[in-house]
Enzyme design. Sequence first.
Site, PDB file in Angstrom:
ATOM      1  N   GLU A 122      38.981 -19.306  -6.651  1.00 23.03           N
ATOM      2  CA  GLU A 122      39.326 -20.376  -5.699  1.00 23.03           C
ATOM      3  C   GLU A 122      38.716 -20.020  -4.263  1.00 23.03           C
ATOM      4  O   GLU A 122      39.024 -18.996  -3.840  1.00 23.03           O
ATOM      5  CB  GLU A 122      40.890 -20.462  -5.398  1.00 23.03           C
ATOM      6  N   HIS A 164      43.587 -28.186  -6.328  1.00 23.69           N
ATOM      7  CA  HIS A 164      44.990 -28.133  -5.755  1.00 23.69           C
ATOM      8  C   HIS A 164      44.522 -29.195  -4.633  1.00 23.69           C
ATOM      9  O   HIS A 164      43.516 -29.339  -3.849  1.00 23.69           O
ATOM     10  CB  HIS A 164      44.983 -26.792  -4.891  1.00 23.69           C
ATOM     11  N   GLU A 207      50.112 -28.127  -3.933  1.00 24.62           N
ATOM     12  CA  GLU A 207      50.252 -26.892  -3.483  1.00 24.62           C
ATOM     13  C   GLU A 207      50.368 -27.089  -2.062  1.00 24.62           C
ATOM     14  O   GLU A 207      49.424 -27.317  -1.228  1.00 24.62           O
ATOM     15  CB  GLU A 207      49.313 -25.713  -3.710  1.00 24.62           C
ATOM     16  N   ASP A 245      40.409 -26.595  -3.676  1.00 22.60           N
ATOM     17  CA  ASP A 245      41.620 -26.638  -2.901  1.00 22.60           C
ATOM     18  C   ASP A 245      41.343 -27.563  -1.785  1.00 22.60           C
ATOM     19  O   ASP A 245      40.618 -27.050  -0.904  1.00 22.60           O
ATOM     20  CB  ASP A 245      42.330 -25.448  -2.494  1.00 22.60           C
ATOM     21  N   GLU A 286      41.961 -16.318   5.869  1.00 26.67           N
ATOM     22  CA  GLU A 286      42.644 -15.928   4.831  1.00 26.67           C
ATOM     23  C   GLU A 286      41.902 -14.758   4.027  1.00 26.67           C
ATOM     24  O   GLU A 286      42.429 -13.769   3.559  1.00 26.67           O
ATOM     25  CB  GLU A 286      43.075 -16.908   3.706  1.00 26.67           C
ATOM     26  N   ARG A 306      47.974 -28.978   5.654  1.00 26.24           N
ATOM     27  CA  ARG A 306      48.577 -28.367   4.573  1.00 26.24           C
ATOM     28  C   ARG A 306      49.992 -29.199   4.097  1.00 26.24           C
ATOM     29  O   ARG A 306      50.847 -28.546   3.339  1.00 26.24           O
ATOM     30  CB  ARG A 306      49.091 -26.730   4.640  1.00 26.24           C
ATOM     31  N   HIS A 321      41.586 -25.967   1.922  1.00 32.18           N
ATOM     32  CA  HIS A 321      40.574 -25.009   2.181  1.00 32.18           C
ATOM     33  C   HIS A 321      39.006 -25.710   2.252  1.00 32.18           C
ATOM     34  O   HIS A 321      38.487 -25.496   3.348  1.00 32.18           O
ATOM     35  CB  HIS A 321      40.411 -23.971   1.018  1.00 32.18           C
TER      36      HIS A 321
HETATM   37  C1  LER Z   1      46.319 -20.352  -3.139  1.00 27.21           C
HETATM   38  O1  LER Z   1      46.072 -21.421  -4.123  1.00 27.21           O
HETATM   39  C2  LER Z   1      45.750 -20.730  -1.973  1.00 27.21           C
HETATM   40  O2  LER Z   1      45.399 -21.720  -1.680  1.00 27.21           O
HETATM   41  C3  LER Z   1      45.657 -19.682  -0.972  1.00 27.21           C
HETATM   42  O3  LER Z   1      45.892 -20.364   0.244  1.00 27.21           O
HETATM   43  C4  LER Z   1      46.519 -18.643  -1.139  1.00 27.21           C
HETATM   44  O4  LER Z   1      46.558 -17.752   0.090  1.00 27.21           O
HETATM   45 MN    MN Z   2      45.184 -23.331  -3.450  1.00 28.11          MN
END
Ligand code: LER
Ligand code: MN
Length: 272
Positions: A152, A211, A246, A185, A158, A217, A188
Amino acid sequence: MKLSLVLSTQPARFDAVAFKGDLAANFAKIAGWGYDGVELAIRDPRLVDAEAIADLARGHGLAIPAIGTGQAWGEEGLSFTDPDPAIRDAAIARVHSHIPLAARFEAVIIIGLLRGIVRPGLAPGQAMALLVDALRQNCAAAAEQGVRIALEPINRYETTLINTVAEGLELIEKVGAQNLGLLLDTFHMNIEEPAIEASIAAAGDRIFHFHVADSNRWPPGGGHIDFRSVLDALFAAGYDGFVSGEFLPRPDADSAAGQAITFLRSLSPFHD
Ligand code: LER
Ligand code: MN
């Protein structure tokens, strides 16, 4: 569109997993809202009862499309790129230990923060070489049981390693394993990608899992991502896996899960 929701099998600090603990109750709730699957966040497979999970999944007609491994970083500090070789080996072994469970459920194994963050004392090139080596070992072991691994890209706040789809695709080239792909995701991507839809197209058949969370978020529909356009791009790329929620439990976990599926299903005339 097949929808799943992330569920942690143990208590965990990571706050974008809305559901934690009481597995039976959570499987029942997730099925009740109409989700098709449950994505399991598992710190250590030794802590879960695979039979009980299989029974719950079968009983509720839920698939298990993916297994997340990030809690081994978040709760135990394991990582592929730690300067300490014992910690690196433990991270690799931990992923190996997920393979039988992933094979049983036909789930992809997610590598998120288990890759680590480049630590002082390690040059970025060294960290990348360690990451490539760890993924080669994990992919070789996973391939023996027909399991796929999804790395990912995660935003810059992060981790310092693999923030974008382009970096993820470059890493896949270096590793050279057919069973390595990406988990994209939208949270992100909204931070890192020049254009989410173009990056989805670039990732193409390397998208192994997906995701969804909105720009803040919150559940999809709570921010400013254009999910109709994003999902159009995803399915145009040939993706036929799960779209997995998520997101933060805002205003609370149950409302968030309900709102997400209502919103995403409202787009489904275009994505059935
Ligand atoms: C986990 O899927 C994710 O998106 C991250 O932000 C975990 O820190
Ligand atoms: Mn994620």
